[in-house]
Design an enzyme around this catalytic site. Sequence first.
Site, PDB file in Angstrom:
ATOM      1  N   GLY A 103      -0.313 -86.638 -30.101  1.00  0.00           N
ATOM      2  CA  GLY A 103      -0.373 -88.260 -30.147  1.00  0.00           C
ATOM      3  C   GLY A 103       0.043 -89.002 -29.283  1.00  0.00           C
ATOM      4  O   GLY A 103       0.084 -90.361 -28.854  1.00  0.00           O
ATOM      5  N   ASN A 185       4.447 -95.524 -39.716  1.00  0.00           N
ATOM      6  CA  ASN A 185       4.629 -94.251 -40.449  1.00  0.00           C
ATOM      7  C   ASN A 185       5.594 -93.874 -41.820  1.00  0.00           C
ATOM      8  O   ASN A 185       5.660 -93.055 -42.549  1.00  0.00           O
ATOM      9  CB  ASN A 185       5.404 -93.099 -39.609  1.00  0.00           C
ATOM     10  N   GLN A 213      -1.233 -92.310 -38.159  1.00  0.00           N
ATOM     11  CA  GLN A 213      -0.595 -92.466 -39.606  1.00  0.00           C
ATOM     12  C   GLN A 213      -1.643 -92.893 -40.329  1.00  0.00           C
ATOM     13  O   GLN A 213      -2.033 -93.422 -41.723  1.00  0.00           O
ATOM     14  CB  GLN A 213       0.907 -92.984 -39.859  1.00  0.00           C
ATOM     15  N   SER A 233      -3.154 -87.904 -33.836  1.00  0.00           N
ATOM     16  CA  SER A 233      -2.893 -87.005 -33.235  1.00  0.00           C
ATOM     17  C   SER A 233      -3.461 -85.783 -34.796  1.00  0.00           C
ATOM     18  O   SER A 233      -3.166 -86.114 -35.857  1.00  0.00           O
ATOM     19  CB  SER A 233      -1.174 -86.836 -33.653  1.00  0.00           C
ATOM     20  N   ALA A 234      -3.505 -84.490 -34.358  1.00  0.00           N
ATOM     21  CA  ALA A 234      -4.105 -83.695 -35.565  1.00  0.00           C
ATOM     22  C   ALA A 234      -3.819 -82.929 -36.996  1.00  0.00           C
ATOM     23  O   ALA A 234      -3.944 -83.159 -37.459  1.00  0.00           O
ATOM     24  CB  ALA A 234      -4.878 -82.296 -34.475  1.00  0.00           C
ATOM     25  N   HIS A 235      -1.837 -83.112 -36.170  1.00  0.00           N
ATOM     26  CA  HIS A 235      -1.130 -82.506 -37.211  1.00  0.00           C
ATOM     27  C   HIS A 235      -0.670 -83.678 -38.227  1.00  0.00           C
ATOM     28  O   HIS A 235       0.148 -82.861 -39.283  1.00  0.00           O
ATOM     29  CB  HIS A 235       0.567 -81.517 -36.080  1.00  0.00           C
ATOM     30  N   THR A 271      -6.250 -76.976 -18.057  1.00  0.00           N
ATOM     31  CA  THR A 271      -7.423 -76.515 -18.697  1.00  0.00           C
ATOM     32  C   THR A 271      -7.196 -76.456 -20.449  1.00  0.00           C
ATOM     33  O   THR A 271      -6.056 -76.905 -21.285  1.00  0.00           O
ATOM     34  CB  THR A 271      -6.881 -75.062 -18.479  1.00  0.00           C
ATOM     35  N   CYS A 357      11.571 -87.959 -36.068  1.00  0.00           N
ATOM     36  CA  CYS A 357      12.156 -87.688 -34.886  1.00  0.00           C
ATOM     37  C   CYS A 357      13.864 -88.413 -34.954  1.00  0.00           C
ATOM     38  O   CYS A 357      14.527 -88.154 -34.488  1.00  0.00           O
ATOM     39  CB  CYS A 357      11.598 -88.595 -33.983  1.00  0.00           C
TER      40      CYS A 357
HETATM   41  N1  PLP Z   1       2.367 -92.337 -33.900  1.00  0.00           N
HETATM   42  C1  PLP Z   1       3.075 -92.665 -34.975  1.00  0.00           C
HETATM   43  C2  PLP Z   1       2.359 -93.106 -35.568  1.00  0.00           C
HETATM   44  C3  PLP Z   1       3.756 -91.319 -35.865  1.00  0.00           C
HETATM   45  O1  PLP Z   1       3.679 -91.728 -36.653  1.00  0.00           O
HETATM   46  C4  PLP Z   1       3.531 -90.019 -35.041  1.00  0.00           C
HETATM   47  C5  PLP Z   1       4.090 -88.749 -34.857  1.00  0.00           C
HETATM   48  O2  PLP Z   1       4.850 -89.111 -36.176  1.00  0.00           O
HETATM   49  C6  PLP Z   1       3.430 -90.611 -32.921  1.00  0.00           C
HETATM   50  C7  PLP Z   1       2.771 -91.083 -32.989  1.00  0.00           C
HETATM   51  C8  PLP Z   1       2.935 -88.588 -32.057  1.00  0.00           C
HETATM   52  O3  PLP Z   1       2.424 -88.054 -32.774  1.00  0.00           O
HETATM   53  P1  PLP Z   1       2.781 -86.329 -32.021  1.00  0.00           P
HETATM   54  O4  PLP Z   1       3.877 -85.813 -32.281  1.00  0.00           O
HETATM   55  O5  PLP Z   1       1.507 -85.912 -32.028  1.00  0.00           O
HETATM   56  O6  PLP Z   1       3.543 -86.990 -31.080  1.00  0.00           O
END
Ligand code: PLP
Length: 411
Positions: A103, A185, A213, A233-235, A271, A357
């Site tokens: 993301g 988030n 989010q 973002s997939a996770h 790739t 983070c």
């Molecule tokens: N944007 C938001 C609002 C997020 O919560 C996050 C991840 O915590 C990201 C971007 C970043 O995504 P990624 O962890 O895939 O880099």
Amino acid sequence: MLHPFHTFCLRLCFIVCYNSCFERFDASFPCRCLMIYFDNNATTPVLAEVREAMLPFFEDSFGNPNSVHQVGNKARVAIERARGQMAKALGVMTSEIVFTGCGSEADNQAILGVLLKIPDSGKNLVISSIEHPAIAETAAWAAARFGFELRIPPFSVREGRVDPMPFLDAIDENTVLVSVMAASNETGVTMPLGEIFAAARKVGALCHTDAVQAFGKIPIKPADIGADLLSLSAHKFHGPKGVGMLYIRRGVSLEPLLHGGSQENARRAGTENVAYIVGMGKAAECAVASDHAAIGQLRDYFEARLAEIYGEQIAFNFAGLARTPNTSSVRFGSEDGNLLLIKMDRKGLCISTGAACSSGSLSPSKTLLASGLSEEAAQATLRFSFSRLNTRDEVDRALQIIGGVYRPRSG
Ligand code: PLP
């Protein structure tokens, strides 16, 4: 205000104490199967069906999607199927999807991809004050590096909703890009994108939303909000870590960040990460089919029970605003959120003080402060974020754990 050296020392003590607690009490640490995971805004577990879909691409279907033989072709077909799944989930064309490494990369590509195309300074970009660092830091760096003015209107609430007015005031004929997240988030609060982007479009600015989010929690489609660019973002929706995507509206041209081969229609060299892209497509399909209301009911049950038990000794930040249905930002009186987090973790409840983070940091969350919370309130705030894999039984057990560690002082 603490000197940075003192902040560093405090942080170090915090980490050392935390780790030594783990060592000392490890024998009593709850069995993993009893662990309750309410930190789904940090990341989500990969669904079994997503893992299943990915596995063949680590085994027989290992081909390079750019090879012309049949092994390569199998991988190419799988990537295009995943692109179709993403396009369907967002109601867009497959040619408008570019897969990225995460993301953060999608956010960087959106901001830098627009600014690198604009040769002259004297222009401005507008972002919200509650953006994730993937936007906030990128925009600040790019603005300073390329001579753009960065405008960050204050977050304000009016008549029970996030007020779009500060954004409308900040946007003018020199605005080239407006980037506002779809949902926070940390608090789950959703932003009035329709009104903000309508104003941006009037002056010819491009509109980007970080929907990392929001996707999988609330309906989000670029056409409904007028977005030219949208990051995922997939996770965050039960896919694997290390894969994301950027929607780029047809007709919008960005400067690529990665140069090299002509993968992703010459918009992102390298790739392709086939297995992870396949996982993202499958996770998106599952996310769209999932029951958003059920997660909301679980969150509301959690908040209602907490309110019943603690009354005014607990507060729910921004509960009156439109929020994603999975997020609860809870203020525990004037307790130290970091300490509460450790105590809850020791009992098997995984939550967060704010953005993942920034965990481990003793300073209160910048986003919560920017959202208008006092330092004391931000420091006492914990984030509970649920997913469709959580159950009412887990909520009940979590309430018991909270009851064991949060005993508000009376009077
Ligand atoms: N944007 C938001 C609002 C997020 O919560 C996050 C991840 O915590 C990201 C971007 C970043 O995504 P990624 O962890 O895939 O880099």
